[in-house]
Scaffold this active site. Structure first.
Site, short mmCIF file in Angstrom:
data_model
loop_
_atom_site.label_atom_id
_atom_site.label_comp_id
_atom_site.label_asym_id
_atom_site.label_seq_id
_atom_site.Cartn_x
_atom_site.Cartn_y
_atom_site.Cartn_z
N CYS A 247 -7.10 -12.32 6.42
CA CYS A 247 -6.70 -13.13 7.56
C CYS A 247 -5.59 -12.44 8.35
O CYS A 247 -4.65 -11.90 7.78
CB CYS A 247 -6.19 -14.52 7.17
SG CYS A 247 -7.36 -15.48 6.24
N ARG B 181 -8.36 -7.22 8.93
CA ARG B 181 -7.91 -8.08 7.84
C ARG B 181 -8.91 -9.16 7.48
O ARG B 181 -8.79 -9.84 6.46
CB ARG B 181 -6.58 -8.75 8.21
CG ARG B 181 -5.47 -7.79 8.49
CD ARG B 181 -4.21 -8.54 8.88
NE ARG B 181 -3.68 -9.28 7.75
CZ ARG B 181 -2.85 -8.79 6.86
NH1 ARG B 181 -2.45 -7.55 6.95
NH2 ARG B 181 -2.41 -9.53 5.87
N TRP C 226 -10.58 -14.45 6.82
CA TRP C 226 -11.39 -13.98 5.69
C TRP C 226 -11.41 -15.16 4.73
O TRP C 226 -10.41 -15.51 4.13
CB TRP C 226 -10.74 -12.76 5.05
CG TRP C 226 -11.58 -12.09 4.02
CD1 TRP C 226 -12.47 -11.07 4.23
CD2 TRP C 226 -11.58 -12.34 2.61
NE1 TRP C 226 -13.03 -10.68 3.03
CE2 TRP C 226 -12.51 -11.44 2.02
CE3 TRP C 226 -10.91 -13.24 1.78
CZ2 TRP C 226 -12.77 -11.41 0.66
CZ3 TRP C 226 -11.17 -13.21 0.41
CH2 TRP C 226 -12.10 -12.31 -0.13
N ASN D 19 -2.26 -17.57 6.41
CA ASN D 19 -2.87 -16.50 5.62
C ASN D 19 -2.35 -16.68 4.20
O ASN D 19 -1.14 -16.77 4.00
CB ASN D 19 -2.43 -15.15 6.21
CG ASN D 19 -2.76 -13.97 5.32
OD1 ASN D 19 -3.68 -14.04 4.52
ND2 ASN D 19 -2.02 -12.90 5.47
N GLY D 20 -3.26 -16.79 3.22
CA GLY D 20 -2.82 -16.98 1.84
C GLY D 20 -3.59 -18.13 1.20
O GLY D 20 -4.59 -18.60 1.76
N GLU E 199 -14.75 7.77 -5.94
CA GLU E 199 -14.35 7.45 -4.57
C GLU E 199 -15.51 7.68 -3.59
O GLU E 199 -15.72 6.89 -2.67
CB GLU E 199 -13.12 8.29 -4.20
CG GLU E 199 -12.61 8.16 -2.78
CD GLU E 199 -12.24 6.74 -2.35
OE1 GLU E 199 -12.17 5.83 -3.19
OE2 GLU E 199 -12.07 6.54 -1.14
N LYS F 60 -17.06 4.75 -1.24
CA LYS F 60 -17.16 4.86 0.23
C LYS F 60 -18.57 4.47 0.67
O LYS F 60 -18.75 3.72 1.61
CB LYS F 60 -16.88 6.29 0.72
CG LYS F 60 -15.46 6.74 0.77
CD LYS F 60 -14.59 6.06 1.77
CE LYS F 60 -14.00 4.80 1.31
NZ LYS F 60 -12.94 4.64 0.43
N GLU G 283 -19.29 0.67 0.15
CA GLU G 283 -18.49 -0.18 1.04
C GLU G 283 -19.10 -0.28 2.44
O GLU G 283 -19.15 -1.36 3.01
CB GLU G 283 -17.08 0.41 1.22
CG GLU G 283 -16.11 0.09 0.13
CD GLU G 283 -14.75 0.75 0.36
OE1 GLU G 283 -13.74 0.06 0.21
OE2 GLU G 283 -14.69 1.95 0.69
N HIS H 181 -25.53 9.51 -21.30
CA HIS H 181 -25.35 8.28 -22.08
C HIS H 181 -25.80 7.05 -21.29
O HIS H 181 -25.32 5.95 -21.54
CB HIS H 181 -23.88 8.13 -22.50
CG HIS H 181 -23.41 9.26 -23.36
ND1 HIS H 181 -23.89 9.48 -24.63
CD2 HIS H 181 -22.54 10.27 -23.10
CE1 HIS H 181 -23.31 10.56 -25.13
NE2 HIS H 181 -22.50 11.06 -24.23
N LYS I 172 -9.31 -5.20 4.72
CA LYS I 172 -8.50 -4.03 4.42
C LYS I 172 -7.31 -4.37 3.56
O LYS I 172 -6.89 -3.60 2.71
CB LYS I 172 -8.03 -3.39 5.72
CG LYS I 172 -7.27 -2.12 5.47
CD LYS I 172 -7.56 -1.08 6.49
CE LYS I 172 -7.06 0.27 6.07
NZ LYS I 172 -7.94 0.91 5.09
C1 G6P Z 1 -9.21 -3.30 -0.19
C2 G6P Z 1 -9.55 -2.22 0.82
C3 G6P Z 1 -9.63 -0.87 0.11
C4 G6P Z 1 -8.32 -0.60 -0.62
C5 G6P Z 1 -7.97 -1.74 -1.59
C6 G6P Z 1 -6.56 -1.59 -2.12
O1 G6P Z 1 -10.26 -3.49 -1.06
O2 G6P Z 1 -10.78 -2.50 1.46
O3 G6P Z 1 -9.86 0.16 1.05
O4 G6P Z 1 -8.44 0.59 -1.34
O5 G6P Z 1 -8.01 -2.98 -0.89
O6 G6P Z 1 -5.66 -1.72 -1.05
P1 G6P Z 1 -4.25 -1.09 -0.98
O7 G6P Z 1 -3.74 -1.47 0.38
O8 G6P Z 1 -3.44 -1.71 -2.09
O9 G6P Z 1 -4.37 0.38 -1.15
#
Ligand code: G6P
Length: 612
Positions: free
Chosen positions: A2, A27, A73, A99-100, A485, A489, A492, A508, A607
């Site tokens: 949010c 957000r 969100w 937000n929260g 990672e 990516k 996501e 395994h 994010k």
């Molecule tokens: C969310 C974002 C990710 C990020 C993660 C941790 O899931 O979409 O891209 O890696 O949060 O966020 P931070 O701000 O703590 O790195």
């Protein structure tokens, strides 16, 4: 999670609010709304993105110089019109954005229902605004006091802004757990979840602390009081960001821009910290805590998402270079599993946003147990740097694309600097080797640039595999986290199922998945366990898997075995995560674009995850 924006001043509020919401859309983006104050409070809201809100409001009156706005969100209630913010109080005299999560909202709601309140939405937010209204009514106090009294009854997290038609020249805001920044302009105020909507209007900001309430009144200075009614002096800081950093600057997406910014962001993470010629590595923010780190029984790295992958690289670096035992924990697991942790432990919390709720909670837990807590964060002034004992900023600049790219390589760069400094202090590597590593580290921005400039075949590979249903990513040693990672990516932003594995673990389990339809990405630079990974590639090829390999420049062995190769410049094995992750970011990006996905705002993600 949010985004909230508010304006109080003399300008037209609506354009400022919409632009602000667009900047905060990373957000959350499942519904959006504004409340404008012009005599009465008018709320316009809709399901969908900020662009849907703009379309919806197009023919409506927006004349107002005070307003609050929100992009959501969803937590309580599905994303639809009735659950979108802002929410009115039942009287329609007040409106709120939030937000929260108010954890005790159902108890409060029952109480309010018994007192005659009706609710239009399923949200905890509507409960809070009616609670405030009820306190005003019942206790005969003014709005300022009612907000404070209500927040003392609330369990959970909040960043809120409230507008009232009885106080047309005022806004009231508060935070606990969720971020909120006040921008102070000439005779005007801005409020936002982070500084991005504010930076083009003023550089003077105040980051609210937990349980602080801000009173914004036209013609008066900003006033801050705690929810216990203690007066606080606002600490005004100057923003370092500039507007250009928040624009796409000709790129199709923020993610692509951020991928291409990495030579600079990596350099910025090292700036003033690395002097290879003189053999100096210094991280000013943690200099007073070096001995604590050095003498720690162990270091625990806590993080979520991509930052957790950076922590895994950190584990390899610290153990290899400085011989300090490291454990890497998901913050969300750590906080709930009664961990054994005490005064001799050091915790490094890693977070791009500095706001991730699980990471913040894990920090609090470790702090209570007496551990030393350091942070590695990107967003200056965010909650984690303010909670930790000390820390280091990554200085990667604002990252807007939801999928993290440049923040990851900067986190790994900072962890590398830290590990090298520890190695220097501990004397765990010979000086000549130390100097060699510093020189190589200093050359990484150019090597990343070279990688990004090389005409590669990533678009061709993306076209070939855009319709795959699954991907495997395999790497060993330092490049095992890179495999994780790379897979993250892809899933996501393209919604293709992808798994990262240590290459040797393939036999395994994952090997059962391999057939002619399974693309397997190997991170196979010609260093470290190269021969072992070559064997793993053979095992995949023997089962007709289709292999894309990230290889060192000039490699011919792997090239002769696989379907596609992408070359990366040669470097030390421990530095390959920084270079090898870049083509994987590009691969995910182009596949997502070809599949027509919204790269910068992938579905269901946000994010900054400020709820657990
Ligand atoms: C969310 C974002 C990710 C990020 C993660 C941790 O899931 O979409 O891209 O890696 O949060 O966020 P931070 O701000 O703590 O790195």
């Amino acid at each position: 999670m949010c985004g909230i924006v508010a304006y109080l001043g003399k300008k037209q509020a609506y354009p400022i609010l919409i632009k602000g919401l667009q900047r905060l859309e990373y957000r959350g983006y499942d519904s959006a709304g504004v409340a404008l104050l012009n005599g009465d409070i008018t709320v316009h809201k809709t399901k969908g993105k900020v662009s849907d809100l703009e379309e919806y409001v197009k023919d409506k009156k927006t004349d107002a110089t005070v307003g609050i706005a929100h992009t959501r969100w969803a937590t309580h209630g599905e994303p639809n019109f009735k659950n979108a913010h802002p929410h009115y109080s039942q009287s329609k005299n007040l409106a709120i954005i939030h937000n929260g999560i108010i954890e005790n909202y159902s108890t409060l709601k029952e109480e309010l229902i018994s007192r005659g309140y009706n609710f239009e939405s399923d949200t905890d937010t509507e409960v809070l605004i009616n609670l405030i209204h009820d306190i005003q009514d019942k206790e005969g106090v003014d709005l300022e006091a009612a907000v404070r009294i209500a927040l003392n009854q609330v369990i959970g997290a909040y960043a809120i802004v409230i507008v009232s038609n009885e106080h047309p020249n005022e806004l009231i805001a508060a935070r606990k757990g969720s971020p909120l920044v006040v921008g102070i302009g000439e005779g005007e105020f801005y409020l936002a979840s982070d500084a991005t909507p504010i930076v083009e209007y003023t550089k003077n900001v105040v980051y609210l602390e937990d349980e602080e309430v801000a009173y914004l009144k036209l013609g008066e200075d900003l006033q801050i009081r705690t929810i216990k009614n203690q007066t606080k002096t606002p600490y005004i800081q100057e923003l370092e960001w500039n507007l250009g950093q928040l624009e796409k600057e000709g790129y199709d997406h923020f993610m692509l821009k951020e991928i291409y910014e990495q030579p600079k962001s990596i350099l910025d993470s090292m700036r003033g910290r690395l002097n290879a010629a003189k053999g100096i590595v210094s991280l000013g923010g943690i200099v007073d805590y070096e001995q604590k780190l050095l003498n720690a029984d162990r270091i625990i790295m806590i993080a979520c998402g991509t930052s957790w992958h950076a922590a895994l690289v950190g584990e390899y670096l610290f153990e290899d270079l400085a011989r300090i035992p490291v454990e890497v924990e998901y913050a969300s697991e750590f906080r709930y599993r009664n961990p054994i942790i005490g005064e001799k432990d050091a915790v490094i919390a890693i977070s791009q946003s500095g706001e991730t709720a699980d990471t913040l909670a894990a920090i609090e837990l470790a702090k209570e147990k007496g551990a030393t807590i350091l942070g590695i964060c990107n967003v200056v002034g965010s909650s984690i740097p303010r909670t930790t004992h000390a820390g280091t900023y990554t200085h990667a600049g604002p990252e807007i694309g939801v999928a993290s790219t440049k923040a990851f390589t900067s986190q790994v760069t900072v962890l590398t600097l830290m590990a090298l400094r520890m190695a220097q202090l501990k004397g765990t590597i010979p000086t000549s080797r130390f100097m060699q590593l510093l020189t190589e580290l200093g050359s990484l921005p150019q090597k990343v640039e070279q990688q990004l400039k090389t005409e590669d075949n990533i678009i061709e590979i993306s076209e070939e595999f855009q319709n795959a249903s699954n991907f495997l990513y395999l790497g060993r040693g330092f490049n095992f986290p890179v495999a994780l990672e790379g897979a993250l990516k892809l899933k996501e932003i393209s919604y293709i199922h992808a798994e990262g594995y240590p290459a040797a673990e393939m036999k395994h389990g994952p090997i059962a998945l391999i057939d002619e339809n399974m693309p397997v990405v190997f991170i196979a630079p010609k260093i470290g366990n190269y021969e072992k990974i070559v064997s793993n590639i053979q095992e995949v090829k023997a089962r007709k898997g289709r292999v894309i390999a990230i290889v060192s420049e000039g490699d011919t062995i792997v090239k002769g075995m696989v379907d596609y190769t992408i070359e990366i410049p040669n470097t030390e094995e421990m530095f390959t995560p920084i270079i090898a992750s870049i083509p994987l970011q590009k691969l995910a990006y182009y596949i997502a674009v070809l599949r027509g996905c919204n790269v910068d705002q992938p579905r269901n993600l946000a994010k900054s995850v400020t709820v657990e």
